[in-house]
Write a protein that holds these residues in place. Structure first.
Motif, PDB file in Angstrom:
ATOM      1  N   LEU A  76       8.654 -34.138   2.541  1.00 32.07           N
ATOM      2  CA  LEU A  76       9.658 -33.517   3.396  1.00 32.07           C
ATOM      3  C   LEU A  76       9.618 -34.175   4.764  1.00 32.07           C
ATOM      4  O   LEU A  76       8.537 -34.288   5.370  1.00 32.07           O
ATOM      5  CB  LEU A  76       9.396 -32.018   3.567  1.00 32.07           C
ATOM      6  CG  LEU A  76       9.519 -31.098   2.360  1.00 32.07           C
ATOM      7  CD1 LEU A  76       9.304 -29.654   2.787  1.00 32.07           C
ATOM      8  CD2 LEU A  76      10.865 -31.251   1.698  1.00 32.07           C
ATOM      9  N   ARG A  77      10.761 -34.583   5.269  1.00 32.60           N
ATOM     10  CA  ARG A  77      10.850 -35.070   6.642  1.00 32.60           C
ATOM     11  C   ARG A  77      11.441 -33.958   7.500  1.00 32.60           C
ATOM     12  O   ARG A  77      12.530 -33.443   7.209  1.00 32.60           O
ATOM     13  CB  ARG A  77      11.705 -36.323   6.723  1.00 32.60           C
ATOM     14  CG  ARG A  77      11.851 -36.880   8.136  1.00 32.60           C
ATOM     15  CD  ARG A  77      12.098 -38.368   8.130  1.00 32.60           C
ATOM     16  NE  ARG A  77      10.956 -39.097   7.594  1.00 32.60           N
ATOM     17  CZ  ARG A  77      10.886 -40.430   7.556  1.00 32.60           C
ATOM     18  NH1 ARG A  77      11.885 -41.154   8.034  1.00 32.60           N
ATOM     19  NH2 ARG A  77       9.828 -41.038   7.049  1.00 32.60           N
ATOM     20  N   LEU A  78      10.704 -33.608   8.537  1.00 27.96           N
ATOM     21  CA  LEU A  78      11.075 -32.455   9.357  1.00 27.96           C
ATOM     22  C   LEU A  78      11.326 -32.878  10.797  1.00 27.96           C
ATOM     23  O   LEU A  78      10.619 -33.751  11.335  1.00 27.96           O
ATOM     24  CB  LEU A  78       9.963 -31.397   9.335  1.00 27.96           C
ATOM     25  CG  LEU A  78       9.521 -30.873   7.972  1.00 27.96           C
ATOM     26  CD1 LEU A  78       8.431 -29.826   8.148  1.00 27.96           C
ATOM     27  CD2 LEU A  78      10.692 -30.304   7.195  1.00 27.96           C
ATOM     28  N   ARG A  79      12.308 -32.236  11.401  1.00 32.68           N
ATOM     29  CA  ARG A  79      12.560 -32.357  12.836  1.00 32.68           C
ATOM     30  C   ARG A  79      11.992 -31.121  13.505  1.00 32.68           C
ATOM     31  O   ARG A  79      12.448 -29.995  13.251  1.00 32.68           O
ATOM     32  CB  ARG A  79      14.056 -32.477  13.118  1.00 32.68           C
ATOM     33  CG  ARG A  79      14.412 -32.530  14.591  1.00 32.68           C
ATOM     34  CD  ARG A  79      14.055 -33.871  15.189  1.00 32.68           C
ATOM     35  NE  ARG A  79      14.293 -33.913  16.627  1.00 32.68           N
ATOM     36  CZ  ARG A  79      14.141 -34.985  17.383  1.00 32.68           C
ATOM     37  NH1 ARG A  79      13.753 -36.118  16.830  1.00 32.68           N
ATOM     38  NH2 ARG A  79      14.366 -34.955  18.667  1.00 32.68           N
ATOM     39  N   LEU A  80      10.972 -31.313  14.326  1.00 31.33           N
ATOM     40  CA  LEU A  80      10.312 -30.165  14.947  1.00 31.33           C
ATOM     41  C   LEU A  80      11.213 -29.512  15.967  1.00 31.33           C
ATOM     42  O   LEU A  80      11.969 -30.185  16.696  1.00 31.33           O
ATOM     43  CB  LEU A  80       9.012 -30.610  15.625  1.00 31.33           C
ATOM     44  CG  LEU A  80       7.913 -31.166  14.706  1.00 31.33           C
ATOM     45  CD1 LEU A  80       6.713 -31.583  15.526  1.00 31.33           C
ATOM     46  CD2 LEU A  80       7.508 -30.134  13.665  1.00 31.33           C
ATOM     47  N   ALA A  81      11.124 -28.188  16.034  1.00 26.96           N
ATOM     48  CA  ALA A  81      11.833 -27.460  17.072  1.00 26.96           C
ATOM     49  C   ALA A  81      11.185 -27.721  18.415  1.00 26.96           C
ATOM     50  O   ALA A  81       9.978 -28.005  18.512  1.00 26.96           O
ATOM     51  CB  ALA A  81      11.827 -25.955  16.759  1.00 26.96           C
ATOM     52  N   ALA A  82      11.968 -27.655  19.483  1.00 26.00           N
ATOM     53  CA  ALA A  82      11.446 -27.900  20.825  1.00 26.00           C
ATOM     54  C   ALA A  82      10.330 -26.899  21.139  1.00 26.00           C
ATOM     55  O   ALA A  82      10.533 -25.690  21.028  1.00 26.00           O
ATOM     56  CB  ALA A  82      12.570 -27.788  21.852  1.00 26.00           C
ATOM     57  N   GLY A  83       9.191 -27.421  21.496  1.00 19.53           N
ATOM     58  CA  GLY A  83       8.041 -26.563  21.775  1.00 19.53           C
ATOM     59  C   GLY A  83       6.943 -26.676  20.737  1.00 19.53           C
ATOM     60  O   GLY A  83       5.819 -26.233  20.989  1.00 19.53           O
ATOM     61  N   LEU A  84       7.243 -27.237  19.581  1.00 20.02           N
ATOM     62  CA  LEU A  84       6.233 -27.446  18.545  1.00 20.02           C
ATOM     63  C   LEU A  84       5.710 -28.874  18.619  1.00 20.02           C
ATOM     64  O   LEU A  84       6.394 -29.788  19.089  1.00 20.02           O
ATOM     65  CB  LEU A  84       6.815 -27.182  17.152  1.00 20.02           C
ATOM     66  CG  LEU A  84       7.155 -25.736  16.794  1.00 20.02           C
ATOM     67  CD1 LEU A  84       7.753 -25.685  15.397  1.00 20.02           C
ATOM     68  CD2 LEU A  84       5.926 -24.844  16.879  1.00 20.02           C
ATOM     69  N   GLU A  85       4.506 -29.082  18.134  1.00 18.42           N
ATOM     70  CA  GLU A  85       3.910 -30.402  18.059  1.00 18.42           C
ATOM     71  C   GLU A  85       3.304 -30.587  16.674  1.00 18.42           C
ATOM     72  O   GLU A  85       3.046 -29.606  15.960  1.00 18.42           O
ATOM     73  CB  GLU A  85       2.847 -30.580  19.140  1.00 18.42           C
ATOM     74  CG  GLU A  85       1.688 -29.610  19.040  1.00 18.42           C
ATOM     75  CD  GLU A  85       0.639 -29.871  20.101  1.00 18.42           C
ATOM     76  OE1 GLU A  85       0.830 -30.817  20.897  1.00 18.42           O
ATOM     77  OE2 GLU A  85      -0.371 -29.155  20.143  1.00 18.42           O
ATOM     78  N   PRO A  86       3.069 -31.840  16.264  1.00 18.09           N
ATOM     79  CA  PRO A  86       2.512 -32.055  14.928  1.00 18.09           C
ATOM     80  C   PRO A  86       1.207 -31.319  14.676  1.00 18.09           C
ATOM     81  O   PRO A  86       0.940 -30.897  13.545  1.00 18.09           O
ATOM     82  CB  PRO A  86       2.319 -33.576  14.876  1.00 18.09           C
ATOM     83  CG  PRO A  86       3.338 -34.118  15.816  1.00 18.09           C
ATOM     84  CD  PRO A  86       3.440 -33.106  16.916  1.00 18.09           C
ATOM     85  N   GLU A  87       0.392 -31.136  15.706  1.00 16.72           N
ATOM     86  CA  GLU A  87      -0.874 -30.449  15.526  1.00 16.72           C
ATOM     87  C   GLU A  87      -0.668 -29.013  15.062  1.00 16.72           C
ATOM     88  O   GLU A  87      -1.501 -28.467  14.333  1.00 16.72           O
ATOM     89  CB  GLU A  87      -1.667 -30.482  16.832  1.00 16.72           C
ATOM     90  CG  GLU A  87      -3.100 -30.018  16.706  1.00 16.72           C
ATOM     91  CD  GLU A  87      -3.929 -30.924  15.819  1.00 16.72           C
ATOM     92  OE1 GLU A  87      -4.912 -30.431  15.224  1.00 16.72           O
ATOM     93  OE2 GLU A  87      -3.606 -32.119  15.715  1.00 16.72           O
TER      94      GLU A  87
END
Length: 437
Positions: A76-87
């Motif tokens: 799955l390729r995801l676009r993170l919502a503003a405020g989230l980080e990969p960690e």
């Protein structure tokens, strides 16, 4: 259930993949909210909803930008919502695994704000099946499979020197066979140092440009390698191009920017058991040991720019080996640690990379030879396993590509010669029976 155990890849393609797709798509938002991978909606959306009297907007979640089924899992390729980080997603990987019923979930960052969720449907390290189409690069070899389904590529242009640690029967020799099998078809010179009388590396002799099987031979070979390194630095300085009229792009401090017709062939030095070069039995051996260690440290510090790379194997590699061990280990960027008999050995290889990697290395079961932890100085690590490769298979590959073996004049004295066939020993004749008197 029989197909799931005997042919897990077939079971995954026919049954597991459709079921996993259904679970992911049908419960995606609920799973993201349960794993707290949400952010508050923007103020203007809240204001608009309240002004129109409609229900409150739902929190923002990572958006799916692509779904790609694979033969071992799902990506799955995801676009993170503003405020989230990969960690944040990494911390929730175990919860996502259980929510969607897959074997494992791995997170990798593609670019800022975009990540890949690599899900595997079964234990792909139980029986290693390497991908068919692999093109690693001009000085890179595929040596194993990572737990996320990607191949483990040993690229010497990115990581010039490596260290492999592990106990007996842990898979170090298998790793070295896979490495030699991957390097044999490439335009590279292979140099072996095997002080166990050559029992591990002599079968690869047709593809080796030099081979040392005793500490005395290794001493001379290392001196020759340092001399080769110095000659290459002289060549580099001669063609470096630092005259006033030279274009900036032609100025180089690396052999890879030299013209192909004068570029020396890269060299990979394979040391089978590093402790044999450090251990001494007399004062005479101490002087030889100090000289060899000094030459190894010089090669590790300087030789990357001229295309000489070290690949060192051992059961342990700590300060107890003697002076210079720690200095040499610090130059070996790539680390592969197999099953260890004690935690200290795992810390020697992975302690300066990641503490979680140390814990993973100490939990490798003895019944899974070839399973290891691979890491580098960036702090990233992953579980890997090398495919089962017999000594005969690796030797056959070396014979097949023997015509690619470069002839290096400075190492000609250590070029292995073809061994004469060993005749079968004649069985002793039975003793004559004593005559009756």
């Amino acid at each position: 259930m029989v197909a799931r155990v005997k042919a897990p890849a077939v079971y995954w393609s026919l049954v597991g993949l459709p079921a996993a797709l259904y679970r992911v798509l049908s419960s995606y938002r609920q799973t993201m909210e349960a794993c707290e991978l949400t952010v508050a909606p923007p103020w203007w959306r809240v204001f608009a909803k309240r002004a129109t009297g409609t229900e409150e907007p739902r929190p923002g979640i990572p958006r799916i930008r692509g779904i790609r089924p694979t033969r071992t899992g799902l990506r799955l390729r995801l676009r993170l919502a503003a405020g989230l980080e990969p960690e944040d997603v990494v911390k929730s990987a175990i919860r996502l695994r259980h929510a969607w019923g897959v074997y494992s979930v791995h997170v990798s960052e593609i670019k800022p704000g975009v990540i890949d969720l690599r899900m595997t449907g079964f234990d792909i390290l139980a029986r290693v099946r390497m991908p068919r189409r692999l093109a690693p690069g001009p000085l890179a070899a595929v040596v194993g499979l990572r737990e996320d389904g990607l191949p483990l590529v040993r690229d010497y242009t990115a990581i010039p020197h490596g260290l492999t640690l592990g106990a007996n029967k842990s898979g170090k020799s298998m790793y070295q066979r896979c490495l030699i099998t991957g390097l044999a078809p490439l335009h590279v010179a292979l140099v072996g140092i095997d002080c166990k009388r050559g029992v591990e590396q002599t079968p690869f002799a047709p593809r080796l440009s030099a081979l040392a099987t005793t500490p005395n031979d290794a001493d001379g070979l290392l001196d020759a390698l340092v001399g080769e390194m110095e000659d290459r630095f002289d060549l580099l300085c001669l063609h470096q191009g630092i005259t006033p009229g030279t274009p900036l792009q032609d100025i180089t401090s690396d052999i890879w920017d030299l013209p192909k017709k004068i570029r020396p062939v890269p060299i990979v030095v394979l040391v089978d058991e590093i402790a044999e070069l450090f251990l001494t039995a007399s004062k005479t051996d101490t002087a030889r040991r100090d000289r060899m260690v000094t030459q190894l440290v010089r090669l590790a510090q300087l030789s990357r720019a001229v295309g000489i790379h070290l690949e060192i194997c051992g059961q342990r590699f700590g300060a107890e080996l003697g002076k210079g061990a720690t200095a040499l280990r610090a130059q070996l960027t790539g680390r592969v640690v197999h099953r260890c008999n004690d935690r200290q050995t795992a810390e020697m290889g992975l302690g300066d990379i990641n503490e979680l990697a140390v814990a993973a290395a100490t939990s490798i079961p003895a019944e899974r030879p070839g399973l290891a932890i691979a890491g580098d100085s960036s702090g990233g690590w992953s579980r890997i396993r090398t495919p089962r490769t017999s000594l005969g298979e690796a030797a056959a590959v070396c014979r097949e590509f023997a015509h690619l073996t470069p002839d290096l004049p400075t190492l000609a004295a250590w070029r292995p010669q073809p061994a004469a066939p060993v005749e079968a020993l004649a069985a002793p004749e039975p003793a004559a029976a004593p005559s009756a008197s």
